[in-house]
Design an enzyme around this catalytic site. Structure first.
Site, PDB file in Angstrom:
ATOM      1  N   ARG A  88       0.814  -1.230   0.000  1.00 25.52           N
ATOM      2  CA  ARG A  88       0.000   0.000   0.000  1.00 25.52           C
ATOM      3  C   ARG A  88       0.836   1.264   0.000  1.00 25.52           C
ATOM      4  O   ARG A  88       0.264   2.368   0.019  1.00 25.52           O
ATOM      5  CB  ARG A  88      -0.893   0.046   1.251  1.00 25.52           C
ATOM      6  CG  ARG A  88      -1.909  -1.048   1.285  1.00 25.52           C
ATOM      7  CD  ARG A  88      -2.955  -0.800   2.344  1.00 25.52           C
ATOM      8  NE  ARG A  88      -3.582  -2.067   2.656  1.00 25.52           N
ATOM      9  CZ  ARG A  88      -4.809  -2.188   3.140  1.00 25.52           C
ATOM     10  NH1 ARG A  88      -5.523  -1.125   3.409  1.00 25.52           N
ATOM     11  NH2 ARG A  88      -5.299  -3.378   3.383  1.00 25.52           N
ATOM     12  N   ARG A 133     -17.060  -3.959  12.801  1.00 20.35           N
ATOM     13  CA  ARG A 133     -15.611  -3.731  12.795  1.00 20.35           C
ATOM     14  C   ARG A 133     -15.312  -2.346  13.363  1.00 20.35           C
ATOM     15  O   ARG A 133     -15.967  -1.370  12.998  1.00 20.35           O
ATOM     16  CB  ARG A 133     -15.113  -3.826  11.347  1.00 20.35           C
ATOM     17  CG  ARG A 133     -13.973  -4.792  11.187  1.00 20.35           C
ATOM     18  CD  ARG A 133     -13.602  -4.939   9.751  1.00 20.35           C
ATOM     19  NE  ARG A 133     -12.699  -3.893   9.297  1.00 20.35           N
ATOM     20  CZ  ARG A 133     -12.051  -3.943   8.139  1.00 20.35           C
ATOM     21  NH1 ARG A 133     -12.215  -4.974   7.340  1.00 20.35           N
ATOM     22  NH2 ARG A 133     -11.247  -2.973   7.785  1.00 20.35           N
ATOM     23  N   ARG A 144      -9.968   6.270   5.943  1.00 18.72           N
ATOM     24  CA  ARG A 144      -9.342   5.151   5.220  1.00 18.72           C
ATOM     25  C   ARG A 144      -9.373   5.393   3.709  1.00 18.72           C
ATOM     26  O   ARG A 144      -8.414   5.089   3.008  1.00 18.72           O
ATOM     27  CB  ARG A 144     -10.043   3.834   5.570  1.00 18.72           C
ATOM     28  CG  ARG A 144      -9.582   3.294   6.939  1.00 18.72           C
ATOM     29  CD  ARG A 144     -10.579   2.332   7.559  1.00 18.72           C
ATOM     30  NE  ARG A 144     -10.897   1.203   6.718  1.00 18.72           N
ATOM     31  CZ  ARG A 144     -12.051   0.536   6.758  1.00 18.72           C
ATOM     32  NH1 ARG A 144     -12.997   0.896   7.610  1.00 18.72           N
ATOM     33  NH2 ARG A 144     -12.257  -0.484   5.968  1.00 18.72           N
TER      34      ARG A 144
HETATM   35  P1  ADP Z   1      -9.477  -1.856   4.205  1.00 20.33           P
HETATM   36  O1  ADP Z   1      -8.511  -1.948   3.079  1.00 20.33           O
HETATM   37  O2  ADP Z   1     -10.858  -2.199   3.788  1.00 20.33           O
HETATM   38  O3  ADP Z   1      -9.409  -0.533   4.919  1.00 20.33           O
HETATM   39  P2  ADP Z   1      -8.106  -4.034   5.615  1.00 20.33           P
HETATM   40  O4  ADP Z   1      -8.770  -5.085   6.383  1.00 20.33           O
HETATM   41  O5  ADP Z   1      -7.391  -4.435   4.382  1.00 20.33           O
HETATM   42  O6  ADP Z   1      -9.201  -2.939   5.319  1.00 20.33           O
HETATM   43  O7  ADP Z   1      -7.067  -3.249   6.561  1.00 20.33           O
HETATM   44  C1  ADP Z   1      -7.483  -2.760   7.808  1.00 20.33           C
HETATM   45  C2  ADP Z   1      -6.384  -1.898   8.420  1.00 20.33           C
HETATM   46  O8  ADP Z   1      -5.203  -2.690   8.605  1.00 20.33           O
HETATM   47  C3  ADP Z   1      -5.922  -0.707   7.576  1.00 20.33           C
HETATM   48  O9  ADP Z   1      -6.749   0.428   7.730  1.00 20.33           O
HETATM   49  C4  ADP Z   1      -4.523  -0.487   8.150  1.00 20.33           C
HETATM   50  O10 ADP Z   1      -4.554   0.148   9.410  1.00 20.33           O
HETATM   51  C5  ADP Z   1      -4.041  -1.912   8.386  1.00 20.33           C
HETATM   52  N1  ADP Z   1      -3.336  -2.434   7.197  1.00 20.33           N
HETATM   53  C6  ADP Z   1      -3.724  -3.466   6.405  1.00 20.33           C
HETATM   54  N2  ADP Z   1      -2.845  -3.660   5.411  1.00 20.33           N
HETATM   55  C7  ADP Z   1      -1.877  -2.744   5.561  1.00 20.33           C
HETATM   56  C8  ADP Z   1      -0.699  -2.410   4.839  1.00 20.33           C
HETATM   57  N3  ADP Z   1      -0.316  -3.080   3.743  1.00 20.33           N
HETATM   58  N4  ADP Z   1       0.056  -1.374   5.306  1.00 20.33           N
HETATM   59  C9  ADP Z   1      -0.277  -0.699   6.396  1.00 20.33           C
HETATM   60  N5  ADP Z   1      -1.387  -0.947   7.108  1.00 20.33           N
HETATM   61  C10 ADP Z   1      -2.180  -1.938   6.704  1.00 20.33           C
END
Ligand code: ADP
Length: 198
Positions: A88, A133, A144
């Site tokens: 990301r 959640r 987000r």
């Molecule tokens: P979404 O993409 O729908 O917001 P996720 O379940 O993929 O939800 O991720 C939830 C949270 O986990 C994110 O808002 C972040 O805080 C953390 N997170 C997940 N993947 C990453 C990543 N690759 N880098 C940094 N934080 C992450």
């Protein structure tokens, strides 16, 4: 098959990742799910990640990268994987490249699931009613989406330049979206075979 599934919060990555990974018999690795499991267990990783997640911010790259490097070293990833929600940030892209370079393999495709912002907000708020959640409240949902647009959206160009990106419309029934993804993956595989032919 080594795949990335990208897209904004609420695009349906998790749902599609499970189906696509099963189809290709590779593990679906969701960084969000791994973080949530660690928060639930209150492990050291979970404690470190929780405040960021609750605020809708990204967990710092050092923490996330170490976790993914560890997970991809698992024997079940040797022949392929589907990463959902990673990379990301540019630093995460660089880390993933380094991990793959070390073992001499490359990505096969990057699928970008797209949907417009109103649809995404609607889906996430509906999900908050069903699943409760912690990060699905309206203000955190909006944050987000902002973080995604600022930090992750631009990474699509990077994969497009490498000729790996396939954009897929995330609107519609789950099975319709799955079919679209399978169609683009089949044509990506065919293209790869054609270009690697002698
Ligand atoms: P979404 O993409 O729908 O917001 P996720 O379940 O993929 O939800 O991720 C939830 C949270 O986990 C994110 O808002 C972040 O805080 C953390 N997170 C997940 N993947 C990453 C990543 N690759 N880098 C940094 N934080 C992450």
């Amino acid at each position: 098959m080594r795949l990335l599934l990208m897209g904004p919060p609420g695009a349906g990555k998790g749902t599609q990742a499970a189906v696509i990974a099963e189809r290709f018999a590779v593990p679906a690795i969701s960084t969000g799910d791994i973080f949530r499991a660690n928060v639930a267990e209150q492990t050291a990783l979970g404690v470190a990640a929780q405040a960021y997640m609750d605020a809708g911010e990204y967990v710092p790259d050092e923490i996330t990268n170490a976790m993914v490097a560890d997970r991809l070293a698992g024997g079940d990833c040797a022949d392929g994987f589907l990463l959902d929600g990673y990379p990301r940030t540019p630093q995460q892209v660089a880390e993933l490249d380094a991990i793959l370079d070390r073992v001499g393999v490359g990505l096969d495709a990057v699928v970008l699931l797209e949907a417009d912002t109103d649809e995404l907000v609607g889906r996430l708020l509906a999900r908050s009613q069903e699943q409760g959640r912690a990060d699905d409240t309206e203000s955190v949902v909006r944050r987000r989406l902002e973080v995604y647009a600022a930090e992750t959206g631009p990474l699509a160009d990077h994969y497009a330049e490498r000729d790996l990106l396939a954009r897929v419309d995330g609107l519609g029934q789950v099975h319709e979206v799955t079919e679209r993804i399978l169609t683009v993956l089949t044509s990506a595989a065919a293209q790869r075979t054609a270009t690697s032919a002698p």
